[in-house]
Write an enzyme that holds these catalytic residues in place. Structure first.
Site, PDB file in Angstrom:
ATOM      1  N   PRO A  68      41.707  51.918  43.772  1.00 17.46           N
ATOM      2  CA  PRO A  68      42.457  50.825  43.145  1.00 17.46           C
ATOM      3  C   PRO A  68      41.575  49.719  42.569  1.00 17.46           C
ATOM      4  CG  PRO A  68      42.579  50.687  45.538  1.00 17.46           C
ATOM      5  CD  PRO A  68      41.952  52.014  45.209  1.00 17.46           C
ATOM      6  N   ASN A  69      42.046  49.186  41.481  1.00 19.23           N
ATOM      7  CA  ASN A  69      41.435  48.045  40.768  1.00 19.23           C
ATOM      8  C   ASN A  69      40.161  48.407  40.006  1.00 19.23           C
ATOM      9  OD1 ASN A  69      43.387  46.051  41.713  1.00 19.23           O
ATOM     10  ND2 ASN A  69      42.439  46.341  43.712  1.00 19.23           N
ATOM     11  N   ARG A 116      36.681  42.623  35.851  1.00 16.67           N
ATOM     12  CA  ARG A 116      36.947  42.268  37.254  1.00 16.67           C
ATOM     13  C   ARG A 116      35.671  41.741  37.917  1.00 16.67           C
ATOM     14  NH1 ARG A 116      37.519  46.513  42.263  1.00 16.67           N
ATOM     15  NH2 ARG A 116      38.072  44.942  43.809  1.00 16.67           N
ATOM     16  N   TYR A 147      30.722  43.224  40.346  1.00 17.32           N
ATOM     17  CA  TYR A 147      30.847  44.629  39.964  1.00 17.32           C
ATOM     18  C   TYR A 147      30.180  44.986  38.638  1.00 17.32           C
ATOM     19  CZ  TYR A 147      34.200  44.609  43.783  1.00 17.32           C
ATOM     20  OH  TYR A 147      34.784  44.483  45.022  1.00 17.32           O
ATOM     21  N   ASN A 175      34.976  56.634  45.310  1.00 15.22           N
ATOM     22  CA  ASN A 175      34.933  55.204  45.588  1.00 15.22           C
ATOM     23  C   ASN A 175      36.362  54.811  45.954  1.00 15.22           C
ATOM     24  OD1 ASN A 175      34.826  52.465  45.737  1.00 15.22           O
ATOM     25  ND2 ASN A 175      33.691  52.170  43.829  1.00 15.22           N
ATOM     26  N   ALA A 216      39.365  49.289  47.854  1.00 12.39           N
ATOM     27  CA  ALA A 216      39.919  48.569  49.020  1.00 12.39           C
ATOM     28  C   ALA A 216      40.477  49.519  50.079  1.00 12.39           C
ATOM     29  CB  ALA A 216      40.998  47.602  48.558  1.00 12.39           C
ATOM     30  N   GLU A 273      30.809  59.150  49.769  1.00  9.53           N
ATOM     31  CA  GLU A 273      31.460  57.848  49.570  1.00  9.53           C
ATOM     32  C   GLU A 273      30.534  56.945  48.754  1.00  9.53           C
ATOM     33  OE1 GLU A 273      32.465  55.943  53.271  1.00  9.53           O
ATOM     34  OE2 GLU A 273      32.912  54.035  52.294  1.00  9.53           O
ATOM     35  N   HIS A 284      30.059  53.064  46.697  1.00  4.16           N
ATOM     36  CA  HIS A 284      30.489  51.702  46.380  1.00  4.16           C
ATOM     37  C   HIS A 284      29.515  51.096  45.386  1.00  4.16           C
ATOM     38  CE1 HIS A 284      33.486  51.797  49.487  1.00  4.16           C
ATOM     39  NE2 HIS A 284      32.577  52.331  50.281  1.00  4.16           N
ATOM     40  N   ARG A 343      28.730  41.718  52.291  1.00  4.53           N
ATOM     41  CA  ARG A 343      29.913  40.955  51.875  1.00  4.53           C
ATOM     42  C   ARG A 343      30.768  40.595  53.095  1.00  4.53           C
ATOM     43  NH1 ARG A 343      32.689  43.917  47.043  1.00  4.53           N
ATOM     44  NH2 ARG A 343      33.683  41.851  46.880  1.00  4.53           N
TER      45      ARG A 343
END
Ligand code: DQA
Length: 145
Positions: free
Chosen positions: A9-10, A17, A22, A73, A76, A97, A99, A106
């Protein structure tokens, strides 16, 4: 060698964004970079993005019998989704995985991943390069198996 790259998502908003976190590349830019890299590596590549947890679960199910490796990825959903974790475990496809950001540098809620225990490994913090590194890791997995 077939790889499905799944974006959560996003990530469709990349480019606009939180560019300080990012970066400036759009998702189309990243997918184009991956397509180029896949061609160079002789990898057959599909990419998929959804903002919906259920659609992501279904994409993992549908990859069974096609993909040798998943690169995901989960965005969230990394930090919330037992459903995605269960789908990856059920599919039995080696999963990497990814990111863009270094989630460990973070907020504390980003430090836990429901995906990491069912993944072969995790690549985080290299921006779009994280995905390219994951493609190379996928190649490595294939040659080791
Ligand atoms: C992300 C990190 C997640 O914590 C966040 O929710 C995202 C993107 C990354 O690529 O850095 O949406 O997965």
């Amino acid at each position: 060698m077939k790889v499905l790259v799944i974006h959560g998502p996003n990530l469709n908003l990349l480019g606009t964004r939180e560019p300080g976190v990012y970066g400036q590349m759009t998702l189309d830019d990243i997918d184009a970079m991956l397509a180029e890299e896949a061609t160079a590596l002789g990898v057959e590549l599909k990419t998929f993005q959804s903002n919906s947890e259920g659609e992501l679960v279904t994409a993992i199910h549908d990859a069974v019998g096609w993909a040798d490796t998943l690169v995901i990825n989960p965005a969230a959903y990394t930090h919330t989704s037992v459903a995605l974790s269960d789908a990856i475990a059920a599919a039995g496809i080696p999963t990497i995985e990814v990111h863009l950001s270094n989630v460990y540098a973070r907020e504390a809620f980003r430090h836990h991943s429901f995906i990491a225990p069912v993944a072969v490994g995790q690549i985080a913090g290299f921006g779009p390069e994280s995905y390219r590194l994951a493609l190379h890791a996928a190649m490595r997995l294939k040659t080791e198996s």
